[in-house]
Design an enzyme around this catalytic site. Sequence first.
Site, PDB file in Angstrom:
ATOM      1  N   HIS A 144      22.705  36.487 -18.325  1.00 17.78           N
ATOM      2  CA  HIS A 144      24.133  36.616 -18.652  1.00 17.78           C
ATOM      3  C   HIS A 144      24.540  38.069 -18.897  1.00 17.78           C
ATOM      4  CE1 HIS A 144      26.514  32.986 -18.450  1.00 17.78           C
ATOM      5  NE2 HIS A 144      25.370  32.348 -18.537  1.00 17.78           N
ATOM      6  N   HIS A 172      31.233  33.986 -22.903  1.00 19.37           N
ATOM      7  CA  HIS A 172      29.861  34.448 -22.658  1.00 19.37           C
ATOM      8  C   HIS A 172      29.719  35.941 -22.968  1.00 19.37           C
ATOM      9  CE1 HIS A 172      29.783  30.547 -20.522  1.00 19.37           C
ATOM     10  NE2 HIS A 172      28.495  30.549 -20.825  1.00 19.37           N
ATOM     11  N   HIS A 195      20.920  30.224 -12.971  1.00 20.33           N
ATOM     12  CA  HIS A 195      20.254  29.334 -13.927  1.00 20.33           C
ATOM     13  C   HIS A 195      19.168  28.523 -13.216  1.00 20.33           C
ATOM     14  CE1 HIS A 195      22.459  29.466 -17.834  1.00 20.33           C
ATOM     15  NE2 HIS A 195      23.429  29.982 -17.101  1.00 20.33           N
ATOM     16  N   HIS A 199      27.470  25.894 -27.284  1.00 20.19           N
ATOM     17  CA  HIS A 199      27.413  26.194 -25.860  1.00 20.19           C
ATOM     18  C   HIS A 199      27.520  24.916 -25.030  1.00 20.19           C
ATOM     19  CE1 HIS A 199      25.546  27.271 -21.967  1.00 20.19           C
ATOM     20  NE2 HIS A 199      26.376  28.271 -22.108  1.00 20.19           N
ATOM     21  N   HIS A 244      26.349  32.431 -10.567  1.00 19.62           N
ATOM     22  CA  HIS A 244      25.900  32.186 -11.935  1.00 19.62           C
ATOM     23  C   HIS A 244      25.117  30.877 -12.052  1.00 19.62           C
ATOM     24  CE1 HIS A 244      26.786  29.664 -15.447  1.00 19.62           C
ATOM     25  NE2 HIS A 244      26.202  30.661 -16.091  1.00 19.62           N
ATOM     26  N   GLU A 292      31.202  31.678 -11.509  1.00 19.68           N
ATOM     27  CA  GLU A 292      30.459  30.618 -12.222  1.00 19.68           C
ATOM     28  C   GLU A 292      29.644  29.719 -11.300  1.00 19.68           C
ATOM     29  OE1 GLU A 292      32.876  28.053 -14.677  1.00 19.68           O
ATOM     30  OE2 GLU A 292      31.137  27.190 -15.629  1.00 19.68           O
ATOM     31  N   HIS A 326      30.876  23.858 -22.458  1.00 19.77           N
ATOM     32  CA  HIS A 326      30.812  23.429 -21.056  1.00 19.77           C
ATOM     33  C   HIS A 326      31.308  21.994 -20.879  1.00 19.77           C
ATOM     34  CE1 HIS A 326      29.116  26.897 -18.962  1.00 19.77           C
ATOM     35  NE2 HIS A 326      28.532  27.173 -20.112  1.00 19.77           N
TER      36      HIS A 326
END
Length: 696
Positions: free
Chosen positions: A410, A246, A374, A213, A370, A354, A217
């Site tokens: 997610h 995802h 987080h 992951h 998104h 995103e 990114h």
Amino acid sequence: MSDVISSLQLLFDRPNESLITPKGEKKAVFQLTEQFLPKEYESNGLELNNRFGDDASEKIPLKNLSRIPKFTKARQLPVDADFSLFLPKHQQMADEVIEELMAVPTNQLQDFLSTCAFARVNLNPQLFNYGFSVALMHRPDTKNVPIPNFAETFPSKFLDSQVFSQAREAAAVIPQDIPRTPITIPRDYTATDLEEEHRLAYFREDVGINLHHWHWHLVYPFSATGPNARAIVAKDRRGELFFYMHQQIIARYNGERLNNSLKRVKKFANWREPIPEAYFPKLDSLTSSRGWPPRQAGMSWQDLNRAADNLHVSISDMERWRRNVEEAIATGQVRLPNGQQQPLDIDTLGNMMESSPLLSPNPELYGAIHNNGHSFSAYMHDPTHRYLESFGVIADEATTMRDPFFYRWHAWVDDTFQKHKESAYVRPYTRSELENPGVMVQSARIETTGSNQANTLNTFWMQSDVDLSKGLDFSNRGPVYARFTHLNHRPFRYVINVNNAGSARRATVRVFLAPKVDERNLPWSLNDQRKMFVEMDRFVVPLNGGANTITRQSTESSVTIPFEQTFRDLSAQGNDPRQQGLAAFNFCGCGWPQHMLVPKGTEAGAQYQLFVMLSNYELDQVEQPDGRQISCKEASSFCGLRDRLYPDRRPMGFPFDRPSRSVTNIEDFVLPNMALVDVTISLQNVTERNPRNVQQ
Ligand code: CUO
């Protein structure tokens, strides 16, 4: 040239240690001048550096910089702070670092090395590591410089904090020439079985999954500035890949939940509702010397007002952006800043959700749902910075997947993408898109090594070692291994018999796997099961006229990277002939870990369905701009290909990325160019040592 390359790699070593001290196993010393002295060593740095230089086997000269980067933003991050790409302020700092490092003229490697050394001396180690890695990957003159395994340079992001004091003791007491006993990390260290979410710890806390992951990114930054910004961010179909990679994580996680008698994860849709899932990560940051904050059960998102992070965003902002995104999905149109509209597609939706400030069609209107999700999730314990607390693990790409709440967040993100896929603006596949005239799959089966039962996959537990020494700052040299337990499976292969009624041609083989029944033990409706199918492999085969037998090994999967790439220290491979390929970790390190390819299954045997499709290559084929060969085994399904187009023209997830309006179950979906096979996944509840461990 090669000297500079190895010197560049040394800038990754012991990231929290000053550049004054020796680097690497050979104790090379960077020869600092006054320009390169960190503040805290201004008075004695040169003397110390010279003294280390006296014993050094190698001295690395640095060039005084004619143009000194200012790093106006980046310097604001204290060296002992943790760094999160989800925070816009930190992202802007990273943009500045990347722009400066990219600005050094190509092929002036000595200048580049010196600029990077200057950045390393002056910047927060995590910020430096990210900016340096992105720059290495995107500069034509450094894109093959191996980026070391992140779990080895920042091991504290991946492993139980208790291991580090033991590792320091081992490094201090046991000389390098006497093998140090690996330090075993217990399997259950973050919770007990009283917490049912803990059943998934083997998945959430897996080193390889978290590395994947983080690496994804790194390969797909959402932001950059300067003349290279588009080359760094606007990669082929990156918004769609954000959705698909995802989506597959959620599909895999949901499948694992069923294997553990838990229902699918509940999407986090009401943003004002308390969150029952707690998480106590038991990780320490070696950068901040603090533990990552835990989260209690029953906490809620709060409006964020953290001046230090320049983060002022309310739940109402999030709800407003969400309404705008939902309107775009409902109308199939995106509103642009100039008042015009354009049709919504999945790639655009990925970039606006995103979000990517560079690629979102209207960042003002659609916000950054998104990323901010987080941040909201990571700051519930200190939304106004009253307690000077840093963010929770969910705000760091290397640790976010450890937290059960990651999957709830997610799942909501994915559900929003699925609403688009289920909308009137995405039409179902026609028969001619699904079929492959003349190609008939006669049988498909799985053969597992060491088993004579067809269509059975076997999983088991394995203990592997990771070397902590590159990240173990201020310790004696020599490897110190942490031994942790992870899932693995026996190698297997697919055997597919195909009859081709036409002349020789090519086809794309698409292999998926899904649980056969839902949490109530009932057969799925296709529109639910399609979201449970995990991609196992995708590859192109030549077909002769007549009968063909296709065999494909599990280790060849286009989803995964080889075990060695997840775990081994690439610099230690010496003259291994695969070095060339494996060393290209920058892109090739991205990929689902091979050891997590097969879902855990159950000891009693979990029922799965294997779906195999040979699609019409005419509709799959992508013309790459040039015919360059791939230098390593790339995990293209989730990570694409470096400098090339995504190697499949179909929408990602095809044929399960959208609902079918005509059939309701998978059995009726199957055409002659497809096969559906019952498969059993049996967990053998044994723990074996990885034969590759240096010490057994
Ligand atoms: Cu990968 Cu939310 O994007 O974690």
